[in-house]
Structure formats: structure tokens, C-alpha cells
Design a protein around this motif. Sequence first.
Motif, PDB file in Angstrom:
ATOM      1  N   GLY A  25      65.856  18.129  24.040  1.00 23.00           N
ATOM      2  CA  GLY A  25      64.959  17.094  23.558  1.00 23.00           C
ATOM      3  C   GLY A  25      63.978  16.589  24.594  1.00 23.00           C
ATOM      4  N   GLY A  26      64.292  16.763  25.879  1.00 27.60           N
ATOM      5  CA  GLY A  26      63.344  16.355  26.913  1.00 27.60           C
ATOM      6  C   GLY A  26      62.027  17.095  26.818  1.00 27.60           C
ATOM      7  N   LEU A  27      62.076  18.360  26.391  1.00 27.96           N
ATOM      8  CA  LEU A  27      60.843  19.129  26.206  1.00 27.96           C
ATOM      9  C   LEU A  27      60.028  18.595  25.033  1.00 27.96           C
ATOM     10  CD1 LEU A  27      62.151  22.757  26.773  1.00 27.96           C
ATOM     11  CD2 LEU A  27      60.512  21.560  28.216  1.00 27.96           C
ATOM     12  N   MET A  52      68.491  18.501  19.395  1.00 26.80           N
ATOM     13  CA  MET A  52      67.309  17.694  19.697  1.00 26.80           C
ATOM     14  C   MET A  52      66.087  18.548  20.016  1.00 26.80           C
ATOM     15  SD  MET A  52      68.180  14.545  19.301  1.00 26.80           S
ATOM     16  CE  MET A  52      66.955  13.558  20.150  1.00 26.80           C
ATOM     17  N   GLY A  53      66.308  19.794  20.376  1.00 32.23           N
ATOM     18  CA  GLY A  53      65.192  20.692  20.668  1.00 32.23           C
ATOM     19  C   GLY A  53      64.808  21.579  19.501  1.00 32.23           C
ATOM     20  N   HIS A  54      65.477  21.406  18.351  1.00 29.83           N
ATOM     21  CA  HIS A  54      65.207  22.245  17.182  1.00 29.83           C
ATOM     22  C   HIS A  54      63.745  22.118  16.770  1.00 29.83           C
ATOM     23  CE1 HIS A  54      66.693  24.784  14.063  1.00 29.83           C
ATOM     24  NE2 HIS A  54      66.478  23.949  13.074  1.00 29.83           N
ATOM     25  N   GLY A  55      63.072  23.234  16.600  1.00 31.62           N
ATOM     26  CA  GLY A  55      61.654  23.245  16.251  1.00 31.62           C
ATOM     27  C   GLY A  55      60.748  23.497  17.433  1.00 31.62           C
ATOM     28  N   LEU A  89      66.283  23.004  30.589  1.00 33.78           N
ATOM     29  CA  LEU A  89      65.052  22.209  30.596  1.00 33.78           C
ATOM     30  C   LEU A  89      65.184  21.028  29.640  1.00 33.78           C
ATOM     31  CD1 LEU A  89      62.528  25.200  30.404  1.00 33.78           C
ATOM     32  CD2 LEU A  89      63.481  24.114  32.458  1.00 33.78           C
ATOM     33  N   GLY A  90      65.244  19.820  30.179  1.00 33.20           N
ATOM     34  CA  GLY A  90      65.299  18.624  29.347  1.00 33.20           C
ATOM     35  C   GLY A  90      66.571  18.517  28.540  1.00 33.20           C
ATOM     36  N   ASP A 114      64.864  17.970  34.914  1.00 34.34           N
ATOM     37  CA  ASP A 114      64.875  16.795  34.037  1.00 34.34           C
ATOM     38  C   ASP A 114      64.207  15.641  34.756  1.00 34.34           C
ATOM     39  OD1 ASP A 114      66.628  16.147  31.313  1.00 34.34           O
ATOM     40  OD2 ASP A 114      66.096  14.365  32.458  1.00 34.34           O
ATOM     41  N   ILE A 115      63.581  14.758  33.982  1.00 28.25           N
ATOM     42  CA  ILE A 115      62.899  13.617  34.590  1.00 28.25           C
ATOM     43  C   ILE A 115      63.881  12.518  34.997  1.00 28.25           C
ATOM     44  CG2 ILE A 115      62.468  12.276  32.478  1.00 28.25           C
ATOM     45  CD1 ILE A 115      59.554  11.868  33.646  1.00 28.25           C
TER      46      ILE A 115
END
Length: 397
Positions: A25-27, A52-55, A89-90, A114-115
Amino acid sequence: MTDSQLEQVCTLIAEASRPVIYAGGGLVSADCGRLLRQLADKIDCPVTTTVMGHGLFPPTHRLALHCLGMHGSKYANIAINEADLVLALGVRFDDRVTGNVDKFIRSGKIIHIDIDRHELNKNKTVTMPVCADLKIALEQVLDAVPKYLHDDWVTKLNALREAHPFDIPDSEGISPQYAIRLLSDMTDGDAIITLGVGQHQMWAMQHYQAARPRSFLSSSGFGTMGYGLPAAIGAKVGMSDRQVIDIDGDGSLNMTIQELATCHRYGIGVKTMVINNQWLGMVRQWQDMIYDGHRAESDMSDPMRVKADDDLDIYPNFVTIAKGYRVAAERVSKPGELPDALARMLRDPQEPYLLDVIVEAESNVYPMIPAGGSYEDIIMSDADLKSVSKGSQGSNI
């Protein structure tokens, strides 16, 4: 990312022959979908995503491994655990992704960008932790790395993907997997999807092929039953030109169904597709697994019903409730009825609509990695489950 960090990242990528990108999801928050695709293409690296990164990554792309984790694809779980380099990543190495964290990516090297520095080395010790803005970091990496090819690795994973697809089981009634896959096909994966929590959430992750970032809205780790309909209302107000569909379970929808009043009062064209199996389905599935079929408080049907078991006695009656809120609604229970019913639901994107889809009551979500297990413990079917001892089927939900 410092010059020294960038040099180390590029060296690790150059040394890898079996890389995988683990995207979260971070991305999405950093608007990095385009950069993710460019990086994957440039270094010929398969991509798996969290819920959270789906899509984030096109589902039809040759490098797409879809979601990983407890109910993710078998091929994604094999890929990340057999990779020699994972670009995380994220992401936050959530337990629903890792299972037994000590057995997760046991031999591969890991670059984690990650941030939030507190996420680095928190759940999983990694080879190369980098605290950085993902957009800036990916741009740096894209500028610095040459083009790579990993033909043997990609060919192996493509064969695994063909061998272990997300199945749609044969069924006399409507299988939940079929209902969601049909919705995906009829919307070309272009709708904004919101979700409650439970089996329907995992089936949607598996079978709705989200084609765009920020289009698959889930409470994920918060596990918020009732999230789907209010989230859909917010999404529709923000993106009035998009088709917005709440794929919900009967248990989750009961939490916030009163928000149909908001849809009617303000003309918010949210669609609600109920995957109605008359159970708190994930609770029932775990009770069957862990407690040998001893079920408690997971049955959502009417305990006072007097009809025979083979009669359609659905409780509560969501169609009646929706009409009480003056929202158009209908119910389907036969596979042949579903395409036309979905077409009616989708016909006017500005009309609130509820479609109550009566599905097979006791379908289970597969694949499944038992809680605390590893990808080697993956259960693919009811038949697999019978061969697994109760003690190794997981101990917490």
C-alpha cells in the motif's frame, strides 16, 4: 536514498537471478504504479502485491503474480520464498503475508524501502533497509540500473501460474468465486471495489482483477466489518463518474446497512453486491478447521425458522430492507439468473442498487496457509484439508 545505498541496491539487483517485487500500500500512497511497472519491465522482475497493493500492477501482465499471503496465490507464495532477491516496496511484513516469519524468505536477500523507518527491520530483519520516499527512490533505481532478463525464472513462474490458478469450483448453485469473477469480467476490472471483512473479502482479492490503483478499498489489517458500504459512499462522492461497488458479506453488511438511507437521500449511486451464505463465513471456516466442526455463534440464519431446510429462507431479508430505504434491490439464487441481474445492477451508475446473491453456504476459501505456517503448508482444497492434522491447521484467527 544516498549514493552508497543506491550502489548497494543496484549491486544486489545485478547479482540476482530469481528476483521478485513485493509491492504494498505504500506504493499506492506514493502514486508509484507507473514506476512499479517500469521497474518490473526493466529488470524483468515478477510482481506480487498485498491486499493494500491490489490494482497496482496490471493483472494480465506477463510478470503478474497477483496477491500473496495466507489466501494468496500458490505461485506468488512459492516465488517470494524461492527468490534470491526480494524488493519489498511500501510493505510491512504483516503476519497474514509472512505466516511464520522465521520461515518466510529464509534464504533470499531482501531490500526493504519504506518512508516509515519504524517499519524497517521491525517484523523481518532484511539485508538492505532503506528509509526513503518511494517515488524518489524508484526514480533513482530506474535511472541507475541497466536492463536485465530472467527468462528461466519467469518461465518457471508462468508454468506455476498456469498449474495453480484461482479455481472456480463446480456448483449447482452460485459459487461465490463465480459471482465475483463474473462481476470482474462485466466491469473489465475498472470499477472501484469496496469490501467488508471475511470470506467475501478474500474471494474478491482472488477473483476481482482490479485494473487500476486506488480501486480496491479494504480495511485490511484493521479487520473492520461494516467498512464496505460507508467506504463505497465516500468513493462514489469523490469519483462520481466511476462505477463503485461494495462487495459485501451478509455479516459485514448487517453492521452498516442503514447507510442505504444516505445513498437514497443524496442520490449516491453505490452498488452493493451481497455474497450471502448465511454465515460469518470465515469464522465458520476456522471453527471447522480448528475445533473439528464445533460451531458457535457463526450461523446468521433465522434460528426460529419453520421452513424445511431445502426452502429458500434468507435472514435477514436484505431486499425488503433495501426497499424500505427506497433503494432498488433484487435477489438471485441460480447461476443462470446472475448475468442479467448484474447487468440490471450496473445499468445506471448513478442509481443506488442492492443485489443479494445467495451462494453456496459452506464454501471455503482456498488457497490457505494456516496461521503460523509457511508456504510449504499451503492447503488448496477440502481434500487437502482432510489430510492435515488439526494441530497444524492454525490456532488463531
